[in-house]
Design an enzyme around this catalytic site. Sequence first.
Site, short mmCIF file in Angstrom:
data_model
loop_
_atom_site.label_atom_id
_atom_site.label_comp_id
_atom_site.label_asym_id
_atom_site.label_seq_id
_atom_site.Cartn_x
_atom_site.Cartn_y
_atom_site.Cartn_z
N LYS A 54 10.86 -6.09 8.58
CA LYS A 54 10.51 -4.97 9.45
C LYS A 54 9.07 -4.54 9.19
CE LYS A 54 15.26 -3.40 9.90
NZ LYS A 54 16.36 -2.66 9.31
N GLN A 98 17.27 2.27 5.59
CA GLN A 98 18.04 1.02 5.54
C GLN A 98 19.43 1.28 4.99
OE1 GLN A 98 16.91 -2.06 6.67
NE2 GLN A 98 19.01 -2.70 6.31
N ASP A 121 16.24 4.21 14.95
CA ASP A 121 17.49 3.44 14.94
C ASP A 121 18.44 3.95 16.03
OD1 ASP A 121 17.85 1.25 13.33
OD2 ASP A 121 18.32 2.42 11.52
#
Length: 302
Positions: A54, A98, A121
Amino acid sequence: MRARLIDGKAFAAGLVERVAAAAARLEAAHGIKPGLAVVIVGEDPASQIYVRNKGETTARAGMRSDTHRLAETTTQAELLALIAQLNADAGIHGILVQLPLPIHIDSAAVLGAIDPDKDVDGFHVVNAGRLAVGLPGLVPCTPLGSVMLLKEALSELSGLNAVIVGRSNIVGKPMAQLLLAENCTVTVAHSRSRDLPALCRAADILVAAAGRPEMIRGDWIKPGATVIDVGINRVPSADPVKAAEGKTRVVGDVALAEAVEMAGAITPVPGGVGPMTIACLLANTYTAACRAAGVEPETLAG
Ligand code: NDP
């Protein structure tokens, strides 16, 4: 029939290029460089790889990329303090924590502490609500990428029967909302659904997001249907010698070799939906940066 393979890897590469170009124009015109902060707690090897990917992709797209690596022993209060600091940082437009977090940390409390306008997200309940009622928000990356691939494969989604296998908050449910918004007739199947093969056979669009390796067989698929396989499952290698050595391979939720004989188009695993997830993370970060600046985001879908 032999299905067309939908090349998610190529589409994702194109999307990253479009995001990079749009981000460069945003910076040139308004002096804003989209910034993504990724937070990882602990040493989980798979998570370390995801986070590195990422960070590298974000930086390659010319965007600011900050990675916060915290020790496994980090307390919830310390993590929440970092989230508060990132929420207040005007140079950071997207925050991603994460998952999974260590068990002593309440994941829901942490995700709920992220400013919804920086929740790239799309997991915050505010963004789930916005999606449900049709307000602009940030949409979970995997369903967003899946719909982009569907639109690439089909000129018109309106009126089609879509069946989604899986009802998770991060894939199945947002996928259902997105397909409803595209005027599909949507069925969401799950582990208690009766006669799943028959439900699947009614689908013009079949989305597999159950996390069950190759569960969906070729004869569950309506001839000519478009199949989006979201599943990522690690199974023993097909070669018995390699399997005995512990070697593995990645398969989807759809039995690909059978499905290509029935479907009109299908995303392979690997190389289908997977690469779209990071590309959509960058797209969401760009969108969040535009909104923070009061600038209309450019259309990125392709
Ligand atoms: P979850 O485990 O959270 O949800 C799975 C869903 O599938 C549940 O709703 C479950 O039903 C349903 N299900 C499980 N078994 C069956 C069955 N036998 N028949 C019908 N339905 C079933 O998974 P996620 O949504 O997080 O992920 C789904 C898959 O997508 C996984 O393989 C995951 O690795 C992959 N994934 C891929 C991503 C990507 O980047 N491409 C990103 C995220 C996920 P119930 O609710 O009744 O338990």
